[in-house]
Design a protein around this motif. Structure first.
Motif, PDB file in Angstrom:
ATOM      1  N   ALA A 193       9.613  -7.095  -0.957  1.00 29.98           N
ATOM      2  CA  ALA A 193       8.934  -6.890   0.327  1.00 29.98           C
ATOM      3  C   ALA A 193       9.901  -6.332   1.373  1.00 29.98           C
ATOM      4  O   ALA A 193       9.537  -5.470   2.185  1.00 29.98           O
ATOM      5  N   ALA A 194      11.150  -6.821   1.365  1.00 30.44           N
ATOM      6  CA  ALA A 194      12.146  -6.320   2.323  1.00 30.44           C
ATOM      7  C   ALA A 194      12.449  -4.845   2.079  1.00 30.44           C
ATOM      8  O   ALA A 194      12.595  -4.060   3.016  1.00 30.44           O
ATOM      9  N   ALA A 195      12.535  -4.459   0.799  1.00 30.69           N
ATOM     10  CA  ALA A 195      12.786  -3.053   0.475  1.00 30.69           C
ATOM     11  C   ALA A 195      11.613  -2.174   0.903  1.00 30.69           C
ATOM     12  O   ALA A 195      11.794  -1.056   1.386  1.00 30.69           O
ATOM     13  N   VAL A 196      10.404  -2.682   0.728  1.00 26.77           N
ATOM     14  CA  VAL A 196       9.213  -1.934   1.144  1.00 26.77           C
ATOM     15  C   VAL A 196       9.230  -1.698   2.648  1.00 26.77           C
ATOM     16  O   VAL A 196       8.915  -0.607   3.134  1.00 26.77           O
ATOM     17  N   ARG A 197       9.627  -2.702   3.406  1.00 24.40           N
ATOM     18  CA  ARG A 197       9.688  -2.547   4.871  1.00 24.40           C
ATOM     19  C   ARG A 197      10.666  -1.448   5.253  1.00 24.40           C
ATOM     20  O   ARG A 197      10.449  -0.722   6.216  1.00 24.40           O
ATOM     21  N   LYS A 198      11.733  -1.344   4.507  1.00 27.24           N
ATOM     22  CA  LYS A 198      12.700  -0.279   4.779  1.00 27.24           C
ATOM     23  C   LYS A 198      12.062   1.102   4.576  1.00 27.24           C
ATOM     24  O   LYS A 198      12.258   2.023   5.379  1.00 27.24           O
ATOM     25  N   LEU A 199      11.258   1.240   3.525  1.00 27.17           N
ATOM     26  CA  LEU A 199      10.607   2.517   3.262  1.00 27.17           C
ATOM     27  C   LEU A 199       9.523   2.825   4.276  1.00 27.17           C
ATOM     28  O   LEU A 199       9.217   3.995   4.539  1.00 27.17           O
ATOM     29  N   GLN A 200       8.925   1.795   4.829  1.00 28.27           N
ATOM     30  CA  GLN A 200       7.813   1.985   5.758  1.00 28.27           C
ATOM     31  C   GLN A 200       8.253   1.927   7.220  1.00 28.27           C
ATOM     32  O   GLN A 200       7.444   1.669   8.101  1.00 28.27           O
ATOM     33  N   ASN A 201       9.521   2.204   7.466  1.00 32.62           N
ATOM     34  CA  ASN A 201      10.056   2.198   8.825  1.00 32.62           C
ATOM     35  C   ASN A 201       9.267   3.174   9.699  1.00 32.62           C
ATOM     36  O   ASN A 201       9.281   4.377   9.465  1.00 32.62           O
ATOM     37  N   GLN A 258       0.815  -1.207   0.000  1.00 22.79           N
ATOM     38  CA  GLN A 258       0.000   0.000   0.000  1.00 22.79           C
ATOM     39  C   GLN A 258       0.852   1.262   0.000  1.00 22.79           C
ATOM     40  O   GLN A 258       1.789   1.408   0.770  1.00 22.79           O
ATOM     41  N   ASN A 259       0.514   2.161  -0.932  1.00 21.82           N
ATOM     42  CA  ASN A 259       1.167   3.469  -1.044  1.00 21.82           C
ATOM     43  C   ASN A 259       2.649   3.389  -1.389  1.00 21.82           C
ATOM     44  O   ASN A 259       3.391   4.337  -1.137  1.00 21.82           O
ATOM     45  N   VAL A 260       3.096   2.285  -1.953  1.00 20.26           N
ATOM     46  CA  VAL A 260       4.496   2.147  -2.343  1.00 20.26           C
ATOM     47  C   VAL A 260       4.575   2.067  -3.855  1.00 20.26           C
ATOM     48  O   VAL A 260       3.847   1.300  -4.485  1.00 20.26           O
ATOM     49  N   SER A 261       5.444   2.865  -4.438  1.00 22.35           N
ATOM     50  CA  SER A 261       5.647   2.866  -5.880  1.00 22.35           C
ATOM     51  C   SER A 261       6.935   2.139  -6.223  1.00 22.35           C
ATOM     52  O   SER A 261       7.948   2.274  -5.525  1.00 22.35           O
ATOM     53  N   VAL A 262       6.898   1.358  -7.287  1.00 19.70           N
ATOM     54  CA  VAL A 262       8.074   0.637  -7.763  1.00 19.70           C
ATOM     55  C   VAL A 262       8.480   1.217  -9.112  1.00 19.70           C
ATOM     56  O   VAL A 262       7.639   1.368 -10.007  1.00 19.70           O
ATOM     57  N   LEU A 263       9.748   1.553  -9.243  1.00 19.59           N
ATOM     58  CA  LEU A 263      10.296   2.053 -10.502  1.00 19.59           C
ATOM     59  C   LEU A 263      11.127   0.951 -11.146  1.00 19.59           C
ATOM     60  O   LEU A 263      12.107   0.488 -10.562  1.00 19.59           O
ATOM     61  N   ILE A 290      21.098   7.618  -6.652  1.00 14.56           N
ATOM     62  CA  ILE A 290      19.942   7.453  -5.774  1.00 14.56           C
ATOM     63  C   ILE A 290      20.362   7.369  -4.316  1.00 14.56           C
ATOM     64  O   ILE A 290      19.771   8.021  -3.446  1.00 14.56           O
ATOM     65  N   THR A 291      21.394   6.580  -4.010  1.00 15.83           N
ATOM     66  CA  THR A 291      21.831   6.468  -2.618  1.00 15.83           C
ATOM     67  C   THR A 291      22.394   7.786  -2.107  1.00 15.83           C
ATOM     68  O   THR A 291      22.318   8.080  -0.909  1.00 15.83           O
ATOM     69  N   GLY A 292      22.955   8.598  -3.005  1.00 16.89           N
ATOM     70  CA  GLY A 292      23.486   9.896  -2.595  1.00 16.89           C
ATOM     71  C   GLY A 292      22.415  10.943  -2.387  1.00 16.89           C
ATOM     72  O   GLY A 292      22.476  11.736  -1.459  1.00 16.89           O
ATOM     73  N   ARG A 293      21.408  10.948  -3.270  1.00 15.01           N
ATOM     74  CA  ARG A 293      20.378  11.993  -3.217  1.00 15.01           C
ATOM     75  C   ARG A 293      19.143  11.583  -2.414  1.00 15.01           C
ATOM     76  O   ARG A 293      18.498  12.430  -1.792  1.00 15.01           O
ATOM     77  N   TYR A 294      18.793  10.294  -2.507  1.00 18.29           N
ATOM     78  CA  TYR A 294      17.497   9.860  -1.976  1.00 18.29           C
ATOM     79  C   TYR A 294      17.657   8.644  -1.057  1.00 18.29           C
ATOM     80  O   TYR A 294      17.301   7.517  -1.424  1.00 18.29           O
ATOM     81  N   PRO A 295      18.181   8.848   0.138  1.00 15.06           N
ATOM     82  CA  PRO A 295      18.374   7.708   1.039  1.00 15.06           C
ATOM     83  C   PRO A 295      17.067   7.078   1.506  1.00 15.06           C
ATOM     84  O   PRO A 295      17.076   5.993   2.063  1.00 15.06           O
ATOM     85  N   GLN A 296      15.940   7.763   1.265  1.00 17.85           N
ATOM     86  CA  GLN A 296      14.650   7.174   1.631  1.00 17.85           C
ATOM     87  C   GLN A 296      14.195   6.135   0.614  1.00 17.85           C
ATOM     88  O   GLN A 296      13.187   5.451   0.829  1.00 17.85           O
ATOM     89  N   ALA A 297      14.902   6.021  -0.507  1.00 20.15           N
ATOM     90  CA  ALA A 297      14.556   5.034  -1.532  1.00 20.15           C
ATOM     91  C   ALA A 297      15.294   3.725  -1.279  1.00 20.15           C
ATOM     92  O   ALA A 297      16.272   3.672  -0.529  1.00 20.15           O
ATOM     93  N   GLY A 298      14.821   2.674  -1.909  1.00 19.67           N
ATOM     94  CA  GLY A 298      15.496   1.386  -1.854  1.00 19.67           C
ATOM     95  C   GLY A 298      15.798   0.907  -3.256  1.00 19.67           C
ATOM     96  O   GLY A 298      14.953   1.032  -4.149  1.00 19.67           O
ATOM     97  N   VAL A 299      16.990   0.400  -3.493  1.00 20.57           N
ATOM     98  CA  VAL A 299      17.399  -0.057  -4.823  1.00 20.57           C
ATOM     99  C   VAL A 299      17.709  -1.543  -4.799  1.00 20.57           C
ATOM    100  O   VAL A 299      18.465  -2.010  -3.935  1.00 20.57           O
ATOM    101  N   ILE A 300      17.130  -2.269  -5.723  1.00 22.38           N
ATOM    102  CA  ILE A 300      17.448  -3.682  -5.942  1.00 22.38           C
ATOM    103  C   ILE A 300      18.041  -3.787  -7.344  1.00 22.38           C
ATOM    104  O   ILE A 300      17.413  -3.378  -8.325  1.00 22.38           O
ATOM    105  N   ASN A 310      10.226   8.437  -3.030  1.00 23.93           N
ATOM    106  CA  ASN A 310       9.809   7.379  -2.110  1.00 23.93           C
ATOM    107  C   ASN A 310       9.411   6.141  -2.897  1.00 23.93           C
ATOM    108  O   ASN A 310       8.236   5.764  -2.966  1.00 23.93           O
ATOM    109  N   ARG A 311      10.397   5.523  -3.519  1.00 26.53           N
ATOM    110  CA  ARG A 311      10.163   4.387  -4.397  1.00 26.53           C
ATOM    111  C   ARG A 311      11.135   3.256  -4.078  1.00 26.53           C
ATOM    112  O   ARG A 311      12.223   3.481  -3.555  1.00 26.53           O
ATOM    113  N   VAL A 312      10.736   2.058  -4.477  1.00 31.60           N
ATOM    114  CA  VAL A 312      11.673   0.949  -4.589  1.00 31.60           C
ATOM    115  C   VAL A 312      12.065   0.867  -6.058  1.00 31.60           C
ATOM    116  O   VAL A 312      11.199   0.847  -6.929  1.00 31.60           O
TER     117      VAL A 312
END
Length: 356
Positions: free
Chosen positions: A145-153, A31-36, A98-108, A77-79
């Motif tokens: 799912a693990a990346a989403v949990r990181k965003l929803q901390n 819910q409310n999570v966007s994937v790029l 992404i890791t430099g500018r947007y630490p709230q994102a998760g990258v796989i 705010n994306r995975v």
């Protein structure tokens, strides 16, 4: 076919031999999570999209690293599922940005390459996971799912409140030190937030830009008072010293880990770059300068021109509009100038409201 059978791109990715459907989705986690999905292979993007949307996620696509960064600037705010071999910035370039500018994102990272050194480099570079092509759906779903949990901390809200309080303390410090008035900084925050929304940024990211904009001139704390508070024009030598404040601000904020302060670092360092590459400190040209810094840069100049300063009277509105028309493709992003001028009355309302 077992759940661990490798899956290749096709009309739809398969789960146990059947198309993945909403019945397999964990809608609550998504819910409310966007994937790029960043991949130059259209078939891969479309197959991944159909499967991931069936899991309950909102999905957007990018065919290059450059397109992916443009989408991240709108809503970070994306995975991100990023291929490695892409045009206009490969997967490792994208991961670094992404890791430099947007630490709230998760990258796989997603790739057909399985060399141990490549996987290690991805993880060391900040990737939350690595999925090898052809995909195995259980692995992909679990890493997503693990990346989403990181965003929803759930602890992020309290942390963000703490950082916002730090930013407000800087506003008070600046006012007392006469670097900039508190009203100027508050105007920059509100104006930046408004321009960000007009530029297509999500409300969440526009709010973050507005908060971070309050720290854009934090480097001026290290500029000598004789220059900072000089009532008249600066000499060429003094102006060169004044021009060091973006780098100084960058140094103050460079070790920040919080998303707001990481964004403030980007804005402080780059808000004096120019669209034509003749700005400072790094002479970044066009979209090489982050969108957030371009937004704050233009509203900072707008506010400086329209307000009284110790060395100048406020410019008439007609002169301000003429200035931005002239600088539209040299100093400033032309799209942002067009948004400012086409909504000029709204910006004037926001600016003058701070006077009442």
């Amino acid at each position: 076919m077992s759940p661990d059978t490798p899956i290749t791109a096709g009309p739809a990715l398969q789960w146990n031999g059947y198309p993945a459907t909403a019945a397999t989705a964990d809608k609550t986690a998504a819910q409310n999570v966007s994937v790029l999905i960043a991949d130059d292979d259209l078939a891969v993007r479309r197959s991944l999209r159909q499967t991931i949307e069936a899991w309950g996620y909102t999905v957007v696509e990018a065919a290059s690293g450059r397109q992916a960064l443009a989408l991240m600037a709108v809503d970070p705010n994306r995975v991100v599922l990023s291929d490695i071999d892409m045009p206009e910035g490969d997967g490792f370039d994208l991961l670094h940005e992404i890791t430099g500018r947007y630490p709230q994102a998760g990258v796989i990272m997603v790739s057909g390459m399985s060399h141990e050194k490549i996987i290690d480099a991805a993880i060391e570079g900040g990737a939350l996971g690595y999925v090898q092509k052809p995909f195995r759906l259980p692995e992909l779903k679990s890493q997503l799912a693990a990346a989403v949990r990181k965003l929803q901390n759930p602890g992020r809200t309290q942390d963000l409140d703490t950082v916002k309080e730090y930013a407000r303390l800087f506003v008070m410090t600046s006012d007392l030190h006469h670097i900039e008035t508190g009203s100027h900084i508050r105007r920059i925050q509100k104006l930046s937030r408004h321009l960000a929304r007009l530029a297509g940024c999500s409300d969440t990211h526009a709010d973050l830009i507005g908060e971070a904009a309050g720290l854009h001139d934090i480097g001026k704390l290290a500029i000598p008072d004789a220059i900072l508070k000089k009532p008249g024009p600066l000499t060429p030598e003094e102006f060169e010293i004044m021009k060091t404040h973006p780098v100084l601000g960058g140094k103050i904020l460079e070790a920040a880990k919080d998303p707001l302060l990481k964004l403030a670092h980007v804005i402080a360092l780059h808000h004096h770059e120019r669209w034509d590459g003749n700005g400072y400190p790094h002479r970044l040209q066009g979209e090489a300068c982050p969108l957030e810094a371009r937004i704050v840069g233009i509203v900072d100049v707008y506010d400086a021109l329209t307000e009284r300063r110790v060395y100048k009277e406020p410019w008439p509105v007609e002169k301000v509009i003429e200035f931005f028309h002239e600088k539209r493709e040299s100093s400033f992003d032309p799209r942002l100038v067009d948004l400012l001028l086409s909504n000029f009355a709204e910006f004037e309302t926001i600016r003058t409201a701070e006077h009442s």
